[in-house]
Design a protein around this motif. Structure first.
Motif, PDB file in Angstrom:
ATOM      1  N   VAL B 483       0.825  -1.059  -0.023  1.00 52.64           N
ATOM      2  CA  VAL B 483      -0.056  -0.095   0.179  1.00 52.64           C
ATOM      3  C   VAL B 483       0.848   1.147  -0.032  1.00 52.64           C
ATOM      4  N   GLY B 484       2.125   1.193   0.624  1.00 54.37           N
ATOM      5  CA  GLY B 484       2.971   2.309   0.652  1.00 54.37           C
ATOM      6  C   GLY B 484       3.470   2.508  -0.774  1.00 54.37           C
ATOM      7  N   HIS B 485       3.586   1.349  -1.586  1.00 55.33           N
ATOM      8  CA  HIS B 485       4.035   1.576  -3.118  1.00 55.33           C
ATOM      9  C   HIS B 485       2.790   2.459  -3.747  1.00 55.33           C
ATOM     10  N   VAL B 486       1.600   1.919  -3.413  1.00 52.53           N
ATOM     11  CA  VAL B 486       0.529   2.387  -4.267  1.00 52.53           C
ATOM     12  C   VAL B 486       0.143   4.147  -3.839  1.00 52.53           C
ATOM     13  N   LEU B 487       0.307   4.276  -2.646  1.00 54.10           N
ATOM     14  CA  LEU B 487       0.301   5.834  -2.188  1.00 54.10           C
ATOM     15  C   LEU B 487       1.210   6.490  -2.681  1.00 54.10           C
ATOM     16  N   GLY B 488       2.675   6.171  -2.637  1.00 50.23           N
ATOM     17  CA  GLY B 488       3.817   6.722  -3.121  1.00 50.23           C
ATOM     18  C   GLY B 488       3.818   6.833  -4.421  1.00 50.23           C
ATOM     19  N   ASN B 489       3.355   6.118  -5.379  1.00 48.18           N
ATOM     20  CA  ASN B 489       3.307   6.325  -6.587  1.00 48.18           C
ATOM     21  C   ASN B 489       2.273   7.274  -7.313  1.00 48.18           C
ATOM     22  N   LEU B 490       1.086   7.258  -6.623  1.00 51.78           N
ATOM     23  CA  LEU B 490      -0.169   8.158  -6.850  1.00 51.78           C
ATOM     24  C   LEU B 490       0.160   9.510  -6.536  1.00 51.78           C
ATOM     25  N   ILE B 491       0.842   9.687  -5.246  1.00 51.06           N
ATOM     26  CA  ILE B 491       1.102  10.985  -4.624  1.00 51.06           C
ATOM     27  C   ILE B 491       2.220  11.358  -5.545  1.00 51.06           C
ATOM     28  N   GLU B 492       3.191  10.853  -5.712  1.00 46.82           N
ATOM     29  CA  GLU B 492       4.365  11.352  -6.419  1.00 46.82           C
ATOM     30  C   GLU B 492       4.002  11.733  -7.893  1.00 46.82           C
ATOM     31  N   ASN B 493       3.098  10.929  -8.651  1.00 45.94           N
ATOM     32  CA  ASN B 493       2.534  11.332  -9.709  1.00 45.94           C
ATOM     33  C   ASN B 493       1.679  12.743  -9.626  1.00 45.94           C
ATOM     34  N   ALA B 494       1.037  12.835  -8.557  1.00 46.99           N
ATOM     35  CA  ALA B 494       0.170  14.045  -8.297  1.00 46.99           C
ATOM     36  C   ALA B 494       1.137  15.273  -8.234  1.00 46.99           C
ATOM     37  N   TRP B 495       2.106  14.913  -7.200  1.00 46.41           N
ATOM     38  CA  TRP B 495       3.303  15.855  -7.144  1.00 46.41           C
ATOM     39  C   TRP B 495       4.014  16.184  -8.257  1.00 46.41           C
ATOM     40  N   LYS B 496       4.312  15.456  -9.330  1.00 46.84           N
ATOM     41  CA  LYS B 496       4.855  15.541 -10.716  1.00 46.84           C
ATOM     42  C   LYS B 496       3.859  16.497 -11.629  1.00 46.84           C
ATOM     43  N   PHE B 497       3.082  15.995 -11.569  1.00 45.16           N
ATOM     44  CA  PHE B 497       2.001  16.410 -12.822  1.00 45.16           C
ATOM     45  C   PHE B 497       1.265  17.855 -12.334  1.00 45.16           C
ATOM     46  N   THR B 498       1.556  18.336 -11.094  1.00 48.32           N
ATOM     47  CA  THR B 498       1.473  19.636 -10.719  1.00 48.32           C
ATOM     48  C   THR B 498       2.450  20.573 -10.719  1.00 48.32           C
ATOM     49  N   SER B 499       3.714  20.098 -10.881  1.00 52.62           N
ATOM     50  CA  SER B 499       4.761  20.954 -10.968  1.00 52.62           C
ATOM     51  C   SER B 499       5.071  21.875 -11.826  1.00 52.62           C
ATOM     52  N   LYS B 500       4.100  22.347 -12.919  1.00 55.39           N
ATOM     53  CA  LYS B 500       4.509  23.382 -13.791  1.00 55.39           C
ATOM     54  C   LYS B 500       3.417  24.383 -13.378  1.00 55.39           C
ATOM     55  N   GLN B 501       2.724  24.459 -12.407  1.00 59.65           N
ATOM     56  CA  GLN B 501       1.735  25.506 -11.950  1.00 59.65           C
ATOM     57  C   GLN B 501       2.246  26.426 -10.656  1.00 59.65           C
TER      58      GLN B 501
END
Lengths: 155, 589
Positions: B483-501
């Motif tokens: 579950v740590g992998h799941v949340l890690g990946n999803l939150i890292e994705n969210a972090w990554k795809f909001t990086s340009k704003q």
């Protein structure tokens, strides 16, 4: 860079891949580690060297390498077995053996330590990282670390 | 599912016994009641006919007595001496009449004889009562009767008595009457005879309704005036408060009524003793019936219990157990059919076991192959990459000065490609490792894991303004590491795809409408047309130079969620943001 590392001890590099042999050699060289490097191309050759058999029958058995860099995936006798044989023999039981391999499988790490490896280092793809890893290994095991008494070369 | 235990069998055993005993109780009760009723009706009928017989016999007994008087009296009434006296009373005729009457009143029973005038006045009295000087009671006769008449009872000095009157035939004159005062015959023999006839505890009444009553021994209070007239046998409660069966019969030629009353205990003695015997027989029948029912039911339920025990054994995995069948009844048939079914189950089970074993072996072989493959990928694919990277770097470092700029840039690309391929291999290995690793489910706090992921990502130096909202107490039963992998990946994705704003919002929570956890961001989002490609390995919806990554993260997420038996899906639009939903069911499939 660090000071020249003493060239007293022999480094036994057990590695079947000539590219990796060369890269390791270069990494040692670029880190100014001038120790003699003996390369064994498979597990059997490594055992021959350590126990003075075959091609190495005439070798002085009192001289043992100061450090063994051991790959796990090897032709003939694999790395884990080499390690086990090293630990099983009184003459080599206290040799510092560093597992230097591509694998990051948990099983490999666990079995290596279980068989008595002193360290487990994963070879990175990036050469800069690889070089740094080799530097630190050499610095620690050849310079910083006091080897067990019996392995010291008689003057 | 737990196999049913034997409790129900015991219930059936007792239910059978209870049903049979209940049936017996009803049968015994109905038969006993019917028999008691018949016996009681018979006893009452017998008592009624006995009453009639008693009153008839008693009547006959007294009748004889009276009739003999009457015959006598009729003769005396027609005697010329008396006729002469009443026609012309004189000293001479009177003397003759007195002599006649004296001769007639010698009997013990006759107390006195009177000659009465038509108006009732007494013309002449003779007899013992006169000699002894005792008074005579007044007697009343039915006035309209013609011929010998009998009065009701009256009290004399010696006891009860009655009168008999007869007209003296004197032509052309008002009728004079001759009246006998007769004592009631109360000899002990007569009383004993009557007592024998009616029974010891019964009551006898003889008398005239509205007058005196006697029980042949002495004067007694009469019966209830309502019951005094003759009537058929009926039940009533007497003066002593006892229930009695009584009947009255008229006595021919007299105004007398004979009434006999039997106590209830006497009348019902026979039916009651019958009822007692029936009760004992009933109890005995019930006991024997219950015993038989228990034995019978035990024999049935024991075999059923046996069957159930074998079924339970089979249900718990002992497929070799069979029922021992004896006899030729339905339970035997059930046992035979059960055994046939058990044979089939055993066969099917063995086939299944063999299939499972063979498939497990195949699966294990495939797994081993896969492991060997991964191992070899890990080692053998990386070694040449290391060489490519290492020697390219060596050329660049050692001969960089003598190389044209384009060659140096190409070598840089070679190194970058090798590094990238190294990452791809690492991710691929990670994917296969996660798919194979063992799961250890436990209670995990998703909120806490998400918070630690966010804490790792947060870098004050980046200068980014990211608001993170994590709903507290998001619990699940899952493997903590996965579950740590799941949340890690999803939150890292969210972090990554909001990086340009400049500003962004990331939310982690529970969506009640979907009954799923979610990770939402307001970043770059994705084109919904390609949503089906999101979770496939190495599929990317953004150019590598736009957002970095190997395209393995969501494939990992998907694999982990599926291993937990859950679902994962995404919603989003380009430039608006993305929401990733996933479920983690509690039950392990």
């Amino acid at each position: 860079m660090t000071a020249q590392i003493s060239g007293e001890g022999i480094i036994l590099l057990v590695e079947d891949n000539p590219d990796d042999q060369e890269l390791t050699r270069r990494a040692l060289e670029e880190n100014d580690i001038a120790n003699e490097i003996v390369v064994a191309h498979d597990g059997a050759e490594a055992l021959d060297y350590l126990f003075c058999k075959g091609r190495w029958a005439d070798r002085d058995p009192d001289i043992q390498p100061q450090l063994v860099l051991l790959d796990l995936k090897l032709p003939k006798v694999d790395g884990l077995e080499v390690l086990q044989r090293i630990r099983a023999d009184e003459r080599t039981a206290r040799l510092p053996v560093i597992v230097l391999t591509s694998s990051r499988e948990e099983g490999d790490v666990a079995e290596s330590y279980g068989s008595g490896a002193n360290s487990y280092v994963r070879k990175p793809v990036d050469f800069s990282e690889f070089r740094e890893a080799v530097r630190q290994v050499g610095l620690y095991w050849l310079l910083l670390n006091e080897p067990p008494p019996r392995l010291r070369r008689s003057p | 599912m737990q196999a049913p235990r034997f409790i129900k069998m015991h219930r059936l055993r007792w239910r059978l016994v209870a049903a049979f005993v209940g049936f017996l109780v009803v049968v015994v009760a109905v038969f006993s009641w019917a028999a008691y009723r018949a016996a009681r009706d018979g006893a009452v009928a017998a008592a009624s006919s006995r009453l009639e017989a008693v009153s008839g016999q008693l009547g006959a007994l007294l009748q004889g007595n009276i009739t003999s008087f009457m015959t006598n009296t009729a003769d005396v009434a027609n005697d010329p001496t008396l006729r002469a006296f009443v026609r012309a009373p004189s000293t001479a005729t009177r003397a003759s009449a007195e002599t006649l009457l004296d001769s007639l009143s010698t009997s013990d029973n006759v107390r006195a004889i009177e000659v009465r005038e038509p108006d009732g006045g007494v013309l002449l009295t003779r007899g013992r009562a006169v000699r002894e000087g005792s008074a005579l009671p007044a007697l009343t006769f039915e006035s309209d009767a013609n011929g010998p008449r009998v009065s009701g009872f009256a009290t004399y000095q010696e006891g009860l008595g009655f009168g008999v009157s007869l007209p003296i035939q004197a032509p052309g004159q008002e009728p004079y009457t001759l009246v006998y005062h007769v004592g009631l015959n109360t000899s002990p023999e007569a009383v004993a005879r009557v007592s024998d006839l009616i029974g010891g505890h019964s009551a006898l009444y003889l008398g005239v309704p509205g007058g005196l009553w006697t029980n042949l021994v002495r004067e007694v209070p009469g019966p209830d005036p309502e019951l005094a007239p003759p009537g058929p046998a009926r039940w009533h409660v007497n003066a002593d408060g006892e229930r009695v069966l009584g009947a009255g019969a008229p006595m021919t030629g007299t105004p007398w009524v004979v009434r006999v009353e039997f106590p209830e205990a006497d009348v019902l003695a026979t039916p009651r003793s019958l009822a007692t015997r029936l009760a004992w027989i009933g109890v005995l029948t019930l006991m024997v019936g219950a015993l038989l029912a228990w034995v019978f039911s035990h024999r049935i339920t024991r075999r059923l219990s046996n069957l159930s025990a074998v079924a339970t054994a089979i249900a718990s995995g002992d497929y070799r157990r069979r029922v021992v069948t004896r006899g030729d009844d339905e339970i035997t048939e059930l046992g035979l059919n059960f055994n046939a079914m058990a044979d089939k189950i055993e066969g099917a089970h063995e086939r299944l076991e063999r299939q499972v074993a063979s498939r497990t072996a195949k699966l294990e072989a495939a797994n081993q192959e896969l492991e060997a493959f991964s191992y070899s990928v890990s080692h053998d694919l990386r070694a040449p990459l290391r060489a490519i990277h290492g020697f390219s770097r060596a050329v660049a470092e050692n001969h960089g000065d003598s190389l044209p700029d384009s060659a140096a840039s190409d070598l840089q690309r070679v190194c970058a490609a090798a590094e990238r391929m190294g990452m791809l291999i690492d991710d691929l290995l990670e994917l296969s490792r996660l798919a194979r690793s063992e799961m250890h489910r436990q209670r995990v706090d998703l909120s806490e894991i998400a918070a630690s992921v966010v804490a790792d990502l947060h870098d004050p130096a980046s200068g980014r303004d990211v608001e993170v909202k994590i709903q507290p107490d998001l619990g699940a039963h899952a493997d903590r590491r996965l579950v740590g992998h799941v949340l890690g990946n999803l939150i890292e994705n969210a972090w990554k795809f909001t990086s340009k704003q400049a500003q962004s919002l990331i939310e982690v929570g529970w969506a009640p409408a979907h009954e799923a956890f979610f990770v939402r961001d307001d970043g770059a989002g994705f084109d919904p047309e390609y949503v089906h490609k999101l979770f496939q390995p190495f599929q990317r919806l953004h150019a590598a130079n736009e957002f970095e990554g190997t395209g393995i993260g969501l494939a990992l997420v998907s694999r982990i969620i599926h291993r937990h038996g859950g679902r994962v899906w995404a919603e989003g639009a380009e430039g608006v943001g993305a929401t990733f939903y996933f479920t983690l069911p509690d039950d392990v499939s």
